[in-house]
Design an enzyme around this catalytic site. Structure first.
Site, mmCIF file in Angstrom:
data_model
loop_
_atom_site.group_PDB
_atom_site.id
_atom_site.type_symbol
_atom_site.label_atom_id
_atom_site.label_comp_id
_atom_site.label_asym_id
_atom_site.label_seq_id
_atom_site.Cartn_x
_atom_site.Cartn_y
_atom_site.Cartn_z
ATOM 1 N N GLU A 1 0.838 -1.187 0.000
ATOM 2 C CA GLU A 1 0.000 0.000 0.000
ATOM 3 C C GLU A 1 0.878 1.244 0.000
ATOM 4 O O GLU A 1 1.976 1.262 0.569
ATOM 5 C CB GLU A 1 -0.918 -0.015 1.228
ATOM 6 C CG GLU A 1 -1.792 -1.252 1.222
ATOM 7 C CD GLU A 1 -2.817 -1.302 2.335
ATOM 8 O OE1 GLU A 1 -3.722 -2.132 2.244
ATOM 9 O OE2 GLU A 1 -2.717 -0.538 3.307
ATOM 10 N N CYS B 1 3.577 8.542 1.335
ATOM 11 C CA CYS B 1 4.110 7.614 2.329
ATOM 12 C C CYS B 1 4.326 6.278 1.628
ATOM 13 O O CYS B 1 3.373 5.589 1.279
ATOM 14 C CB CYS B 1 3.077 7.510 3.460
ATOM 15 S SG CYS B 1 3.531 6.405 4.775
ATOM 16 N N CYS C 1 6.603 -6.719 7.508
ATOM 17 C CA CYS C 1 7.701 -6.205 8.309
ATOM 18 C C CYS C 1 8.118 -7.273 9.303
ATOM 19 O O CYS C 1 7.289 -8.030 9.793
ATOM 20 C CB CYS C 1 7.277 -4.941 9.060
ATOM 21 S SG CYS C 1 8.666 -4.095 9.874
ATOM 22 N N CYS D 1 6.876 -4.621 16.080
ATOM 23 C CA CYS D 1 6.462 -3.571 17.018
ATOM 24 C C CYS D 1 5.014 -3.861 17.437
ATOM 25 O O CYS D 1 4.157 -4.128 16.599
ATOM 26 C CB CYS D 1 6.579 -2.190 16.373
ATOM 27 S SG CYS D 1 8.274 -1.793 15.895
ATOM 28 N N CYS E 1 1.706 -2.052 15.913
ATOM 29 C CA CYS E 1 1.651 -1.807 14.468
ATOM 30 C C CYS E 1 1.007 -2.979 13.746
ATOM 31 O O CYS E 1 1.398 -4.131 13.948
ATOM 32 C CB CYS E 1 3.066 -1.589 13.935
ATOM 33 S SG CYS E 1 3.109 -1.310 12.150
ATOM 34 N N CYS F 1 -1.172 5.864 9.961
ATOM 35 C CA CYS F 1 0.077 5.220 10.415
ATOM 36 C C CYS F 1 -0.236 3.911 11.108
ATOM 37 O O CYS F 1 -1.087 3.856 11.989
ATOM 38 C CB CYS F 1 0.784 6.067 11.466
ATOM 39 S SG CYS F 1 1.152 7.699 10.941
HETATM 40 N N1 SAH Z 1 9.627 0.750 10.274
HETATM 41 C C1 SAH Z 1 9.772 2.173 10.149
HETATM 42 C C2 SAH Z 1 8.758 2.733 9.220
HETATM 43 C C3 SAH Z 1 7.334 2.640 9.698
HETATM 44 S S1 SAH Z 1 6.843 4.251 9.852
HETATM 45 C C4 SAH Z 1 9.719 2.812 11.513
HETATM 46 O O1 SAH Z 1 9.467 2.102 12.473
HETATM 47 O O2 SAH Z 1 9.989 3.998 11.640
HETATM 48 C C5 SAH Z 1 5.332 4.238 10.534
HETATM 49 C C6 SAH Z 1 5.270 5.071 11.791
HETATM 50 O O3 SAH Z 1 3.984 4.843 12.363
HETATM 51 C C7 SAH Z 1 6.290 4.603 12.808
HETATM 52 O O4 SAH Z 1 6.692 5.643 13.645
HETATM 53 C C8 SAH Z 1 5.477 3.611 13.572
HETATM 54 O O5 SAH Z 1 6.026 3.325 14.811
HETATM 55 C C9 SAH Z 1 4.148 4.321 13.653
HETATM 56 N N2 SAH Z 1 3.029 3.416 13.938
HETATM 57 C C10 SAH Z 1 2.989 2.084 13.758
HETATM 58 N N3 SAH Z 1 1.794 1.595 14.143
HETATM 59 C C11 SAH Z 1 1.069 2.634 14.575
HETATM 60 C C12 SAH Z 1 -0.249 2.773 15.065
HETATM 61 N N4 SAH Z 1 -1.072 1.729 15.182
HETATM 62 N N5 SAH Z 1 -0.668 4.009 15.392
HETATM 63 C C13 SAH Z 1 0.135 5.084 15.224
HETATM 64 N N6 SAH Z 1 1.394 5.016 14.769
HETATM 65 C C14 SAH Z 1 1.865 3.810 14.439
#
Ligand code: SAH
Length: 389
Positions: free
Chosen positions: A105, A118, A125, A129, A132, A356
């Site tokens: 996406e 984005c 991934c 985390c 996420c 995000c």
């Molecule tokens: N792997 C990279 C790129 C992902 S960026 C990284 O970790 O930076 C996506 C951003 O959204 C990251 O800061 C991630 O931590 C955040 N994110 C992930 N899941 C989320 C959620 N459910 N709500 C808000 N932010 C989230």
């Protein structure tokens, strides 16, 4: 508009050279291999990325002989666009098929005076985390340079077509590697794709308008510092190793002190005044207390850091909830009082699961969570239908 050939499936691997896989230096090597002068690479780069021309016959400043050779030995294949969804706030999400089993996406977020794309860097991934939804899909594979830069190519083309039809969808002025995947674990492809984004013969985005976001792969932060001019964002999310070990498990390998030392080294290689953005997801009762704010102030330097608070975006099976608006506001004002530029990320596109942490695509997982998780949601929710329909 010239038609691009759809990407080959796993079954019919092409032996042609995919010209989207190369930045200008790489293309020059390709052309030298074909016995051509390096400046041909620049001409072709411009045709593909500036003119959006993928048909060699239309590249009129190349000799007929070279055009014929390229048609025989090279190609410019683009992922198939399966779906485009438009949010009530103007955010657009595209679902792209990158091979027979994997979908990614890409999300465009228009704002007054700018438009941010984005992009995804991996299918799924591997980092796990806890907050996420991409992590919950498991990991399938890295995207190629071609598959990364195609996202920008396709979105530019689509926005251009909408504008030509009288709409006002906005333009891509900024790119963030904040879609699916951990860009620093697909370093070479991400570096080449960002070189194309920055190159004046291609997209010509200024280096502060292309941001690589990482959960903290320390050795790659050091490489990026010396090999590229792009901006850096760190997904920090916690102020103690014990919490970060749990919610951002890569912290067990590269703990906070090592991560922040790498951030300092990164800025030492950048012009004075450059800053790193620290992303901090706001999880109710987990990382949003007065003590958390106090520790964050102690960890970062307000001259070198911008803080972006991200209200948690929920997804099915999520174990967390979003911090209360008052908690976010209090947290923000504590950071601001300590001199930090602190923004709260507006939740955009959540009605189309484009916010995000909500990107899932379809991941033919080969990793730890080896399962094929077709995302039924992408096919069932109301949308604008297949592009072009
Ligand atoms: N792997 C990279 C790129 C992902 S960026 C990284 O970790 O930076 C996506 C951003 O959204 C990251 O800061 C991630 O931590 C955040 N994110 C992930 N899941 C989320 C959620 N459910 N709500 C808000 N932010 C989230």
């Amino acid at each position: 508009m010239l038609q691009a050939t759809p990407l080959d499936t796993d079954a019919q691997q092409s032996t042609r050279i995919n010209l989207l896989d190369f930045d200008e230096t790489g293309l020059a090597t390709v052309f030298e291999g074909l016995g051509e002068r390096a400046f041909r690479a620049t001409q072709v780069l411009k045709w593909i990325h500036q003119q959006q021309v993928t048909d060699f016959d239309a590249m009129t400043n190349l000799s007929k002989v070279l055009r014929a050779r390229l048609a025989e030995s090279a190609e410019v294949p683009l992922p198939e666009v399966l779906l485009e969804k438009v949010s009530s706030d103007g955010t657009r999400k595209w679902v792209l098929s990158v091979d027979a089993r994997n979908r990614i996406e890409t999300v465009f977020i228009p704002e007054p005076g700018r438009g941010t794309l984005c992009v995804s860097s991996q299918v799924g991934c591997a980092l796990d985390c806890q907050f996420c939804s991409t992590a919950k899909q498991g990991f399938s594979r890295n995207l190629s340079t071609a598959e990364i830069i195609s996202q920008l190519w396709l979105v530019n083309q689509r926005l251009g077509a909408l504008e030509a039809a009288g709409a006002n969808p906005g333009r891509v002025t900024n790119v963030v590697f904040m879609g699916m995947g951990e860009p620093m674990l697909n370093y070479d492809a991400v570096l080449a794709a960002s070189n194309i984004m920055l190159n004046d013969n291609a997209y010509g985005l200024s280096r502060r308008r292309v941001t690589v976001s990482t959960a903290g792969v320390v050795p790659k932060i050091d490489r990026l510092a010396s090999e590229s001019g792009v901006a850096l964002a760190i997904s920090l999310h916690a102020t103690t190793d014990s919490l970060r070990d749990t919610i951002v498990p890569i912290n067990r390998k590269y703990p906070l002190a090592e991560l922040l030392a790498a951030c300092d080294r990164f800025l030492e290689q950048r012009p004075k005044g450059d800053q790193i953005t620290y992303e901090y997801v706001m999880l109710d009762g987990i990382n949003d207390s007065r003590d958390d704010a106090g520790r964050l102030v102690g960890l970062l330097d307000p001259h070198k850091s911008k803080i972006n608070l991200i209200p948690f975006n929920p997804f099915p099976q999520a174990e967390y909830t979003r911090s209360k608006p008052e908690a976010i506001a209090t947290f923000q004002s504590r950071l601001q009082a300590a001199g930090f530029v602190t923004t709260v990320r507006k939740t955009r596109g959540d009605d189309i699961d484009a916010a995000c942490g909500q990107l899932v695509g379809q991941v033919a997982a080969r990793g730890r969570k080896g399962r094929l998780t077709a995302d039924a949601r992408t096919d069932q929710t109301a949308d604008s239908g297949p592009v072009g329909a």
